[in-house]
Design a protein around this motif. Structure first.
Motif, short mmCIF file in Angstrom:
data_model
loop_
_atom_site.label_atom_id
_atom_site.label_comp_id
_atom_site.label_asym_id
_atom_site.label_seq_id
_atom_site.Cartn_x
_atom_site.Cartn_y
_atom_site.Cartn_z
N UNK A 175 30.99 -5.14 55.97
CA UNK A 175 30.47 -6.49 56.14
C UNK A 175 30.36 -7.22 54.81
N UNK A 176 30.26 -6.49 53.71
CA UNK A 176 30.27 -7.09 52.38
C UNK A 176 30.56 -5.98 51.37
N UNK A 177 30.87 -6.37 50.15
CA UNK A 177 31.10 -5.40 49.07
C UNK A 177 29.79 -5.15 48.33
N UNK A 178 29.44 -3.89 48.19
CA UNK A 178 28.23 -3.48 47.50
C UNK A 178 28.60 -2.98 46.11
N UNK A 179 27.94 -3.56 45.10
CA UNK A 179 28.22 -3.23 43.70
C UNK A 179 26.91 -2.84 43.03
N UNK A 180 26.96 -1.83 42.17
CA UNK A 180 25.79 -1.45 41.38
C UNK A 180 26.24 -0.94 40.02
N UNK A 188 36.06 -10.80 46.14
CA UNK A 188 36.23 -12.18 46.62
C UNK A 188 37.65 -12.44 47.08
N UNK A 189 38.62 -11.93 46.35
CA UNK A 189 40.03 -12.11 46.75
C UNK A 189 40.34 -11.40 48.05
N UNK A 190 39.55 -10.37 48.36
CA UNK A 190 39.73 -9.65 49.63
C UNK A 190 38.95 -10.31 50.77
N UNK A 191 38.34 -11.47 50.48
CA UNK A 191 37.61 -12.21 51.50
C UNK A 191 36.23 -11.67 51.79
N UNK A 192 35.65 -10.93 50.85
CA UNK A 192 34.35 -10.29 51.04
C UNK A 192 33.24 -11.06 50.32
N UNK A 193 32.05 -11.10 50.96
CA UNK A 193 30.85 -11.49 50.24
C UNK A 193 30.43 -10.31 49.37
N UNK A 194 29.48 -10.56 48.45
CA UNK A 194 29.09 -9.55 47.47
C UNK A 194 27.58 -9.42 47.42
N UNK A 195 27.11 -8.18 47.33
CA UNK A 195 25.73 -7.90 46.95
C UNK A 195 25.77 -6.97 45.74
N UNK A 196 25.22 -7.46 44.63
CA UNK A 196 25.09 -6.63 43.44
C UNK A 196 23.62 -6.27 43.26
N UNK A 197 23.30 -4.97 43.26
CA UNK A 197 21.95 -4.47 43.01
C UNK A 197 21.96 -3.86 41.61
N UNK A 227 27.66 -14.73 46.95
CA UNK A 227 27.42 -13.67 45.97
C UNK A 227 25.92 -13.59 45.73
N UNK A 228 25.35 -12.41 45.98
CA UNK A 228 23.92 -12.20 45.78
C UNK A 228 23.71 -11.15 44.70
N UNK A 229 22.83 -11.46 43.76
CA UNK A 229 22.47 -10.51 42.70
C UNK A 229 20.98 -10.21 42.83
N UNK A 230 20.64 -8.94 42.96
CA UNK A 230 19.24 -8.52 43.10
C UNK A 230 18.87 -7.62 41.92
N UNK A 239 25.95 -3.16 59.77
CA UNK A 239 26.46 -4.48 60.13
C UNK A 239 25.67 -5.66 59.59
N UNK A 240 24.65 -5.40 58.77
CA UNK A 240 23.86 -6.50 58.20
C UNK A 240 24.69 -7.30 57.22
N UNK A 241 24.38 -8.58 57.09
CA UNK A 241 25.07 -9.43 56.13
C UNK A 241 24.55 -9.18 54.72
N UNK A 242 25.27 -9.66 53.74
CA UNK A 242 24.83 -9.54 52.35
C UNK A 242 23.52 -10.29 52.15
N UNK A 243 23.39 -11.43 52.79
CA UNK A 243 22.18 -12.25 52.63
C UNK A 243 20.95 -11.54 53.18
N UNK A 244 21.06 -11.00 54.37
CA UNK A 244 19.93 -10.28 54.99
C UNK A 244 19.59 -9.04 54.17
N UNK A 245 20.59 -8.32 53.72
CA UNK A 245 20.36 -7.10 52.94
C UNK A 245 19.71 -7.42 51.61
N UNK A 246 20.18 -8.47 50.94
CA UNK A 246 19.60 -8.85 49.65
C UNK A 246 18.11 -9.17 49.80
N UNK A 247 17.78 -9.91 50.84
CA UNK A 247 16.37 -10.27 51.07
C UNK A 247 15.53 -9.02 51.32
#
Length: 289
Positions: free
Chosen positions: A3-8, A79-88, A117-120, A143-151
């Motif tokens: 559902x999104x790319x997770x980066x840490x 982003x080029x793969x069409x993914x939203x991003x969550x960076x923790x 793109x969400x940075x936490x 299946x959660x979105x990046x926005x819901x997960x970031x919050x």
């Protein structure tokens, strides 16, 4: 597709297989020791035992934050793969790495208006940061979105408790945590500082005991007192002192609490030194009561 790319960052102190098997992207920090600069790679280039042996021999290790170029590359690929991003990210109270991730977000976001793109800021380190990243992984995979997960991660982060003791006060002195006099006198007296990570994501001394055994007992007692759910697995981190880590795990096991023992990695270990011993878990307030 996820559902999104997770980066840490490499400072979650996990294995290479953890990143690969869970499709988590990693921005490595680096360390310089014995005239070599190495990007953290889960102990593959320099084993953890070898690294801590170098510190015991008197070698000093300095560290560098993850590079902006690394974040730009990882973010662009997602982003080029069409993914939203969550960076923790690694605590901003201990490193500039999180800010480098934010800079990459600010540079790229205008060019990808359809992506988020969400940075936490985890306000955490090593096993504490891992707990948040793994929660984000669970939410992403459900299946959660990046926005819901970031919050959700932002809500959880101040409930991740870090309890720490170190064996050699001189490493804390070099990091600016103790005066030279305190380090020398404390070492002579066998004093072991007790440390926590505060709400700003910074290290803070919360007490001291005399002797290693008492320090280990403190970690066990405080963990059992502060843990919110004894069904969770406590993360134990150590700086090449597996016997002490196992002793701590056994103390927790007597009260029915499971644990997972891992090495403290090379970047964090550069500042804590050999013999660091920690517990990480979800609890109430971060400050020890």
């Amino acid at each position: 597709m996820r559902s999104f790319t997770l980066i840490t960052d490499s400072t979650i102190d996990e294995t290479a297989s953890y990143f690969t098997e869970n499709d988590i992207k990693c921005a490595p920090l680096s360390f310089t020791i014995d005239d070599r600069t190495i990007e953290e790679d889960c102990g593959q280039t320099v084993s953890f035992h070898q690294f801590y042996d170098l510190l015991r021999q008197g070698k000093q290790s300095s560290t560098s934050q993850a590079k902006l170029d690394t974040f730009l590359r990882l973010f662009r690929e997602a982003l080029d793969a069409g993914q939203d991003i969550l960076y923790v990210g690694f605590s901003s109270g201990l490193s500039g790495t999180y800010h480098a991730g934010c800079m990459a977000r600010d540079e790229l976001a205008p060019h990808y208006p359809d992506r988020k793109i969400f940075c936490v800021d985890s306000l955490s380190a090593t096993g504490g940061e891992f707990l948040l990243v793994d929660k984000a992984r669970e939410m992403r995979d459900s299946g959660c979105t990046a926005e819901v997960t970031a919050a959700a991660i932002e809500q959880m982060r101040l409930h991740v408790i870090h309890l720490v003791t170190v064996d050699d006060l001189n490493h804390l002195h070099r990091g600016g945590r103790l005066s030279k006099t305190s380090a020398v006198v404390g070492s002579l007296l066998g004093i072991k500082p007790l440390i926590w990570v505060n709400d700003e994501g910074k290290l803070e001394v919360c007490g001291k005991v005399r002797g290693r055994q008492k320090a280990i007992q403190y970690l066990a007692d405080r963990t059992l007192r502060e843990i919110s759910d004894k069904n969770q697995t406590v993360r134990i981190g150590h700086g090449d002192c597996p016997e002490d880590a196992q002793m701590l795990a056994n103390l927790l096991k007597k009260s029915g609490v499971r644990s997972d023992i891992r090495y403290i990695g090379t970047v964090i270990g550069s500042h804590t030194g050999p013999g660091v011993l920690t517990t990480f878990f979800f609890g109430g307030n971060r400050k020890p009561e």
